[in-house]
Design an enzyme around this catalytic site. Sequence first.
Site, mmCIF file in Angstrom:
data_model
loop_
_atom_site.group_PDB
_atom_site.id
_atom_site.type_symbol
_atom_site.label_atom_id
_atom_site.label_comp_id
_atom_site.label_asym_id
_atom_site.label_seq_id
_atom_site.Cartn_x
_atom_site.Cartn_y
_atom_site.Cartn_z
ATOM 1 N N THR A 17 0.848 -1.194 0.000
ATOM 2 C CA THR A 17 0.000 0.000 0.000
ATOM 3 C C THR A 17 0.886 1.247 0.000
ATOM 4 O OG1 THR A 17 -0.209 -0.159 2.404
ATOM 5 C CG2 THR A 17 -1.972 -1.132 1.098
ATOM 6 N N THR A 63 1.537 4.528 1.427
ATOM 7 C CA THR A 63 2.357 5.117 2.494
ATOM 8 C C THR A 63 3.320 4.090 3.072
ATOM 9 O OG1 THR A 63 0.599 6.671 3.057
ATOM 10 C CG2 THR A 63 2.285 6.309 4.719
ATOM 11 N N CYS A 64 2.853 2.854 3.194
ATOM 12 C CA CYS A 64 3.685 1.788 3.759
ATOM 13 C C CYS A 64 4.933 1.561 2.908
ATOM 14 C CB CYS A 64 2.885 0.493 3.853
ATOM 15 S SG CYS A 64 1.319 0.670 4.734
ATOM 16 N N SER A 65 4.762 1.599 1.575
ATOM 17 C CA SER A 65 5.862 1.315 0.667
ATOM 18 C C SER A 65 6.750 2.523 0.410
ATOM 19 C CB SER A 65 5.316 0.803 -0.675
ATOM 20 O OG SER A 65 4.642 -0.419 -0.504
ATOM 21 N N LEU A 113 8.124 1.790 5.714
ATOM 22 C CA LEU A 113 9.148 0.753 5.688
ATOM 23 C C LEU A 113 10.517 1.280 5.248
ATOM 24 C CD1 LEU A 113 10.160 -2.166 5.871
ATOM 25 C CD2 LEU A 113 9.130 -2.596 3.626
#
Length: 246
Positions: free
Chosen positions: A51, A53-55, A59
């Site tokens: 997703t 923001t996560c990528s 992270l």
Amino acid sequence: MSNPNFADKSGQAVPQVTFATRANDEWVNRTTDELFKGKTVVVFSLPGAFTPTCSSTHLPRYNELAKTFKANGVDDIICMSVNDTFVMNAWAEDQESDNVTLIPDGNGEFTDGMGLLVDKADLGFGKRSWRYSMLVKDGVVDKMFIEPDLPGDPFEVSDADTMLAYVAPDAKPAAATVVLSKPGCPFCAKAKALLTEKGYEFEELVMGKEVSFTSLKALSGNESWPQVFIGGKLIGGSDDLESYFA
């Protein structure tokens, strides 16, 4: 979206869970005790692998700051998500994540035990984790940063820099450093040796692999190798780098 109360669980033990993971094409069970017992661990949890923001941010920044965390007493950094192990392994390969341990909370048991399992059925996600981070010492939560209970996917307090400021307020992460180099170039070797001598971690982009002569000119305005960038600033070649450190 129906949200729980997001209680801060500082001072409490993390949930006892067995995680089903895949390693080397075999099933490997990893337990809460294995991950946390006798260790200082940073955990950050997010709604889903791949997703946006996560990528793009969550992270990668933890991965980038991992060595700074470890220099300040953190044994491991865990990224937790309510995804199966196949998805998490594919995401790990797709991302810069070598310094982070990705754990699949496939059934949501750990996240539910933390009181942070939320319903994202409106997005077709089903039950997922609310975004948060925490510092865990020997299996006990020392500090939590839980995103505010707002619509959407707020990302204000669970970031790597906020956690680092708590773990080590005086720590100064090394400036992001990149060397554009060419195979067999003695000046490139000189620049890399100088950066290593000064304790700089750097990423090397090599002509013919990650960067071209056109890219070199477009990025630096120069036609000579190497070109060194530190903290978003062009330093130049090996002589320029010597002057910079002087």
